[in-house]
Design an enzyme around this catalytic site. Structure first.
Site, PDB file in Angstrom:
ATOM      1  N   PRO A   1       0.784  -1.240   0.000  1.00 53.83           N
ATOM      2  CA  PRO A   1       0.000   0.000   0.000  1.00 53.83           C
ATOM      3  C   PRO A   1       0.818   1.295   0.000  1.00 53.83           C
ATOM      4  O   PRO A   1       0.825   2.046   0.972  1.00 53.83           O
ATOM      5  CB  PRO A   1      -0.842  -0.134   1.267  1.00 53.83           C
ATOM      6  CG  PRO A   1       0.012  -0.945   2.178  1.00 53.83           C
ATOM      7  CD  PRO A   1       0.728  -1.925   1.289  1.00 53.83           C
ATOM      8  N   CYS A   2       1.465   1.566  -1.115  1.00 48.09           N
ATOM      9  CA  CYS A   2       2.247   2.801  -1.215  1.00 48.09           C
ATOM     10  C   CYS A   2       1.348   4.036  -1.213  1.00 48.09           C
ATOM     11  O   CYS A   2       1.817   5.136  -0.917  1.00 48.09           O
ATOM     12  CB  CYS A   2       3.149   2.765  -2.448  1.00 48.09           C
ATOM     13  SG  CYS A   2       2.285   2.479  -3.989  1.00 48.09           S
TER      14      CYS A   2
END
Length: 153
Positions: free
Chosen positions: A116-117
């Site tokens: 989850p950047c």
């Protein structure tokens, strides 16, 4: 390499698998389509996520090909809880490096959403910062809003 494509609110996405692990999540429709148990499982998890359900992607086996530093950053991203964010500076303090080096590693993330950047924000200002996937910052805002709605029904 088995691939499976599906529709999402962000457009068509294609999952790719190698040796029983997910190696990429790409925008667009893949040429070849294969329904392996892992690809079907991850597709279903992603569809649940887009349907507003809290999904834990931690159990998905991933194959990452990056430098040792990039892989350390990507591992740290996976620890950011659903619906929460961290700044580039916070990540740099916790795992080493600079906010810029964190940003460079984040930009090379091969598995958007699964790693989850989108949960990493700049420390200054109220903007979402850059996002290399989909439609950029607009897509990042969409993903963060989706996660906030899941947490606050």
């Amino acid at each position: 390499m088995p691939q499976l494509s599906f529709h999402s609110p962000l457009g068509a996405l294609t999952l790719s698998e190698e040796d029983g692990r997910i190696v990429s999540l790409d925008e667009g429709w893949g040429r070849d389509q294969s329904e392996t148990p892992l690809l079907l499982q991850v597709r279903d998890m992603m569809q649940d996520y887009f349907d507003g359900k809290a999904v834990d992607f931690q159990s998905i086996p991933l194959m990452l090909c990056g430098t040792a530093y990039q892989e350390r950053v990507w591992a740290a991203l996976r620890t950011i809880p659903h619906g929460q964010t961290r700044s580039y500076a916070e990540l740099a303090r916790s795992i080493g490096g600079s906010p810029q080096s964190i940003g460079q590693a984040v930009a090379r993330n091969p598995l958007l959403i699964l790693i989850p950047c989108h949960r990493v924000l700049p420390s200054h200002g109220k903007n979402y910062g850059d996002y290399s996937g989909f439609d950029g910052a607009e897509s990042k805002a969409f993903l963060l809003d989706l996660e906030r709605e899941i947490l606050t029904p």
